[in-house]
Design an enzyme around this catalytic site. Structure first.
Site, PDB file in Angstrom:
ATOM      1  CG  HIS A 108      -1.407   1.388   1.585  1.00 33.60           C
ATOM      2  ND1 HIS A 108      -0.827   2.173   2.574  1.00 33.60           N
ATOM      3  CD2 HIS A 108      -2.417   2.125   1.070  1.00 33.60           C
ATOM      4  CE1 HIS A 108      -1.481   3.318   2.655  1.00 33.60           C
ATOM      5  NE2 HIS A 108      -2.442   3.326   1.763  1.00 33.60           N
ATOM      6  CG  HIS A 147      11.743  -1.389   7.352  1.00 37.04           C
ATOM      7  ND1 HIS A 147      11.076  -0.381   8.009  1.00 37.04           N
ATOM      8  CD2 HIS A 147      10.924  -2.469   7.393  1.00 37.04           C
ATOM      9  CE1 HIS A 147       9.911  -0.830   8.452  1.00 37.04           C
ATOM     10  NE2 HIS A 147       9.791  -2.098   8.095  1.00 37.04           N
ATOM     11  CG  HIS A 177     -10.441  -4.901  16.179  1.00 37.94           C
ATOM     12  ND1 HIS A 177      -9.901  -3.978  15.324  1.00 37.94           N
ATOM     13  CD2 HIS A 177     -10.777  -5.974  15.407  1.00 37.94           C
ATOM     14  CE1 HIS A 177      -9.912  -4.456  14.088  1.00 37.94           C
ATOM     15  NE2 HIS A 177     -10.436  -5.659  14.111  1.00 37.94           N
ATOM     16  N   GLY A 262     -15.582  11.973  -2.370  1.00 37.21           N
ATOM     17  CA  GLY A 262     -14.887  10.873  -3.028  1.00 37.21           C
ATOM     18  C   GLY A 262     -15.833  10.019  -3.843  1.00 37.21           C
TER      19      GLY A 262
END
Length: 305
Positions: A108, A147, A177, A262
């Site tokens: 992403h 990284h 959660h 959007g």
């Protein structure tokens, strides 16, 4: 303070979308991105680029949008109530790639610019964005490369930038959660304007350009790795976490849906094509699936050695 140049930002973003699509298509022998240009009632619009059913890229979207509005939604004013009542522009490139092979991680990235204006007052603006990686069967060399690329693009802007935005990414892409991270992180930043427009815009460009440098070598190295139904099943299960994060926590998703500016089809393109949930499931100890949880789904300084 240097002059705010929204036209330059838009031109860069459109070019970035083109370059990313071309680079990804170079890994895909069959499918190609299709373009769907759209407009909304407020005069904004965008270019949705979608790919589905590829041998390498099972589903993906690389989207540009430039939207306007007269009032900010609650997701944007919750932490900045002084912005309520301002008109705004938001533009950016946002992408999610879901490869078919479970040994190729989902990736992403997004880079975006936001400006809120009100007559008689100075504009309020900032940049945001970053990129993160969500492996299913992780490879340590890939994680270090990811990284290292992130660190190297940050270095010209200060030695403190990579650790700051790496830690922010670890904190942001965390499913509270579930008490687990979405993946192995990368970079994340938002509300960035303290460097002035010119320098902050340059950083946004470094992040946008760095995504392909970080991701393409991983795709090339893993796209032909053998896999079977077991790996696909685990991939679908872990993709469920991706869905949960995007629908519950993701700022871009919430802003796009709440603002009304959007386009829902483009916003929800980030969701994977196949996904599974199971009740109270955990992998067996000693399995490759357990390794993901035990080794990789923990905030780690991957460049410490």
């Amino acid at each position: 303070m240097s002059e705010i140049d929204t036209a330059a930002v838009k031109a860069y973003l459109l070019g970035l979308q083109d370059r990313i699509c071309t680079a990804l298509e170079g890994q895909e022998p069959g499918a190609r991105f299709i373009e769907d240009a759209w407009d909304n009632a407020n005069g904004g619009g965008g270019r949705t680029r979608a790919i589905e059913g590829g041998e390498v890229l099972e589903k993906g979207g690389v989207n540009f949008s430039h939207v306007f509005g007269s009032n900010l939604p609650p997701s944007a004013t919750a932490n900045r109530p002084q912005l309520a009542g301002r008109g705004f522009q938001a533009m950016g490139v946002s992408l999610v790639i879901h490869p078919r092979n479970p040994y190729v991680p989902t990736s992403h990235a997004n880079v975006r610019f936001f400006i809120a204006e009100k007559e008689g007052e100075a504009p309020v603006w900032w940049f945001g964005g970053g990129f993160d990686l969500t492996p299913y069967y992780a490879n340590r060399d890939d994680v270090i490369h990811w990284h290292r690329t992130a660190r190297d693009l940050c270095t010209p802007f200060g030695d403190e930038v990579y650790p700051r935005f790496k830690n922010w990414c670890d904190e942001y892409f965390f499913l509270k959660h579930r008490q687990e991270p979405r993946g192995i992180g990368g970079l994340f930043y938002d509300d960035l304007n303290e460097w002035g427009f010119e320098r902050t815009f340059a950083f946004m460009q470094a992040v946008g350009n760095g995504y392909i440098d970080a991701y393409l070598p991983i795709v090339e190295a893993r796209k032909n790795h053998p896999y079977g139904e077991r790996e696909r099943d685990f991939q679908a299960y872990r993709r469920g976490r991706y869905v949960e994060f995007n629908l519950v926590y993701d700022r871009g998703t919430l802003f796009g849906l709440q603002s009304g500016a959007g386009r829902t089809e483009s916003i929800l393109m980030s969701l994977p094509p196949e996904v599974k949930w199971r009740y109270n499931w955990r992998p067996e100890a000693g399995t490759p699936e357990a390794e993901l949880y035990e080794t990789y789904l923990k905030p780690t300084d991957w460049l410490a050695s």
